[in-house]
Design a protein around this motif. Structure first.
Motif, short mmCIF file in Angstrom:
data_model
loop_
_atom_site.label_atom_id
_atom_site.label_comp_id
_atom_site.label_asym_id
_atom_site.label_seq_id
_atom_site.Cartn_x
_atom_site.Cartn_y
_atom_site.Cartn_z
N PRO A 29 0.83 -1.22 0.00
CA PRO A 29 0.00 0.00 0.00
C PRO A 29 0.86 1.27 0.00
CG PRO A 29 -0.76 -1.57 1.66
CD PRO A 29 0.55 -2.09 1.11
N THR A 30 0.36 2.32 -0.62
CA THR A 30 1.07 3.59 -0.69
C THR A 30 1.05 4.29 0.66
OG1 THR A 30 0.43 3.79 -3.00
CG2 THR A 30 1.15 5.80 -1.90
N ASP A 31 2.18 4.79 1.09
CA ASP A 31 2.27 5.56 2.33
C ASP A 31 1.86 6.99 2.02
OD1 ASP A 31 2.89 6.86 4.67
OD2 ASP A 31 5.00 6.28 4.70
N VAL A 32 0.75 7.45 2.60
CA VAL A 32 0.24 8.78 2.29
C VAL A 32 1.17 9.89 2.77
CG1 VAL A 32 -2.17 8.05 2.23
CG2 VAL A 32 -1.19 8.83 4.38
N LYS A 33 2.03 9.61 3.72
CA LYS A 33 2.96 10.63 4.22
C LYS A 33 4.10 10.90 3.24
CE LYS A 33 2.02 9.75 9.05
NZ LYS A 33 2.52 9.28 10.34
#
Length: 88
Positions: A29-33
């Motif tokens: 999953p993509t890390d939103v930070k």
């Protein structure tokens, strides 16, 4: 791309096929930070409200899109109709 002017609203429909950016490389999953939009991406919007136009432009800026690649249409009917020519 279609624009339909109704008495109480304007309906804009745009359908574009798109492949997620570097989707074949994403395994987790993509890390939103740490997520960043690709530098060549454009922010294009359309709204007939000046306040909404400013909000759209600010949203694109906050998303990391450079100001020279932000275009918000809608200041008059000519610009709204010309939106199709710009996008397509």
């Amino acid at each position: 791309c279609k624009i339909k002017f109704l008495e109480s609203k304007t309906v804009f429909t745009l359908s574009i096929s798109a492949k997620p950016y570097e989707s074949e490389k994403i395994r987790t999953p993509t890390d939103v930070k740490t997520f960043r939009l690709p530098p060549e991406i454009w922010g294009i919007g359309i709204d007939d409200s000046r306040i909404q136009q400013k909000l759209l432009a600010k949203f694109f800026e906050f998303a990391g899109i450079s100001s020279e690649k932000i275009k918000v249409f809608g200041k008059d009917s000519e610009e709204i109709v010309g939106f199709v020519d710009f996008v397509v």
